[in-house]
Structure formats: structure tokens, C-alpha cells
Motif scaffolding. Sequence first.
Motif: not given
Length: 401
Positions: A62-74, A221-228
Motif C-alpha cells: 500500500k505504501s508504494y501505491a500511495i507513492f505511485a498515486l502522488l507521483f502521477g499527481l505531481t 494520480g494525474m486524474l486526481a490532479g485534474r479534478k483538484g
Amino acid sequence: MRANSSRLDVIDALRGFAIVSIMLLHNIEHFDFYFLPAGLPAWLVSVDKMIWDSLFFLFGGKSYAIFALLFGLTFYIQDHNRELRGEDFRARFAWRMVLLLGFGLFNSMFYHGDILSIYAVLGLALIPVARLRSGVVLCIAILLLLLPHAWVEFFQALPNPDEKLADPASWAYFGRAEKYMAHGSAFDVWMGNLTNGKIGVIRWSWENGRIFQIPALFMLGMLAGRKGLFIPSIANKTFWRKTLVIAVLAFIPLYLLKSNPDLWHIGAAVRRPLLVIVTSWSNVAFMAVLVSSFTLLSYAGNWLGIFSPLGRMSLTSYVVQSVIGTSIYYGFGLGLYKYTGASFALVIGLTLAVLQRQFSVWWLRRHKQGPLETLWHKATWIGAQSEAMPNIGANIPKNSL
């Protein structure tokens, strides 16, 4: 938190939380050197098992998955901020991934389970989808999360469901790694990790579906960024509450299935790929539980900001923990793998996490970024007319998917 702040505090804090959880897992694993000390009293063995099971339940996969999500957001934030200036960030991002690969290979010398090098390669998947409509990106991410390679293996196994399977190919590489981790010099470990260890980790990542899961999480993560979605708002609070409920409802049956594969009453040949699928989905569901819970708690106050300094120096923190951790546990260093079960290793991990956080606080009082972050930033923008880059979180729009 301030929606118009130069950084979104929850992103830094969540990334720092992931760093701490990774630190704890890596310590009880002796940084992928699995070894149970002999002669421990029965009560301590029981405590060690409880700690091991609890930490892996909470953070394993799960921890690495959080990192992956935030990687896409960044990626989205950087790309969007450059787009506002009339620039295309994608070519620069490709160069940025080359640099990250270099950091990852350095980290792999010490810890063969390094995730940076894998992120660097798979991160390139963001380039072709960066300009696609959100609905299309979401469909691609869902397809990847379905783990098509595992379904292919499942259907291939159907004609002979009870066929005896060979051990996963990665196991042989990890078996060889134990020898130089225990008895090799630092040079032996570095060379072994960059060759035998790296191949083993790549094979393991394929066998367990992470080669598909990671780019899918990047895209989400990228989509989370798009949606804010990480901007504090009533609408986002409602979104994270719904996400938490759905994630819990999905996790419970998936976890029960994953934990009791013998009750499936199916042949080993078809059970293995199905177990990979169910485990992957279970981890993603619980990752959503952690992210949504963390984000909702951030609405209640800024006490989670205690993790922020580590999050702002996540690259430095991740690499430093590998260098220090392997020097503590491997044979070329203190060799504590021989003496520490999960309990003592957890104490070491907590101590290192506190020290690393205090170092991050001290460093960030004097510098804008961590040392490796500064190097990465400067190298990313080498040759550009303006090296200055908008701060992460500066312009996150609230447009919908």
C-alpha cells in the motif's frame, strides 16, 4: 491548509506518511534480507509475528501505491503549471525520468528492492496519455488494474487446472542474494544488487502485477490532479467520504479471499494468477482507505503536518534510508540481521524515522529543497531559459473528470 498556498500540505504530509511506513516495513524485512534470529523466547517470537502481520496488513503493498498515486499527481501539477506558461513539459519530463533512473540505480546498489528505477521507466507511460480526455485515461487505468497478464495466465491454465507449477522465477534470484547480503563485502552487495537483485525484482514485479498496477496508479494520480481532489473543499470532503466507504466495502471481501486461498477449492495452476489479481485489488482498495482517511483527517486540523518535512524531502529520505538501513542489517555493516526480530527492528525503524524527520526539519530551515531534490531540480532544467519552476501545488484547477 490554504487552497491557494504554494504547496498543498496534505500532499507533503501523505508522502511523508508513506516514507515512514516504508521505513518501518523495510526495517522489519531487514531490507529484503529475510532472516529469523535463532534462540528467541517464545513470547518474543509471538510478539514479532504480531508486529510483522500488523505492519504488512497496514502497509504491505500500500505504501508504494500511495507513492505511485502522488507521483502521477505531481506530474500533472508540473505539466499543468508549464502549460499555463505556454510550454510543453513532456520532453523535459522524459529527461527527468532519465535522471530518476540514475538515482534509482544508485539506490539499487544498496537496496535491490528500489522502486525509483521502476517508477522512472514506467513513468514514461504518462507522456502519451497526458493530453487524452480524462474518461479515456480512466478506462486505460482500469484496464491496467485488471492485470491482463494474470488473466492470460488464468485462461492458459484452465485446460490443466491441477498442473504442478514451478516456483516463481524471481525466487532463485532472491535465494542467491541472501549469500552476498550475509557474507559479501559492500562491493559484492552493490554488484549483486545491480545484476542478480535487479533482475529478481523486475521479475517479481511482473509476477505480482506491479508492472501494470504502477502506471495505472500514476494515471489515477494525474486524474486526481485534474479534478483538484486534494484541495480542501466541501465537495472534496464528500468525495473522500464516499471513497472511504466504497474502499472499505471492496477491501473486506477481497482481503478474506486473499487470506484463504485454500478455501477456493480450485487447482494450483488457476489459483496462482487469481491470487495475484485478488491481492493486487485488495492492496489498491486498502490504499484508497489510507489515502481517503488521511485526507479526511487533514480537514480536522494540521497535526498530520508532522509528516510534511519528510514528504518534502522524499527522494533524499528514501535513498538515505536504504544506505543506512542496509549498513545496519547486512553482513558488510553491523550485521544486525542475525539478532533482530520484528520487534527490535521496529524500534530501529521508528528511531531512524524520527531522526530523519528532525534532519529534514533542520535542512528545510536552511534550504528550499532536500539535497537530492535540489540536484534533481537543477539537472531537470539544465539548458532551459529559466530554471525556476512553479512550486508544486501552485495551480491545481478544480475542473471535473
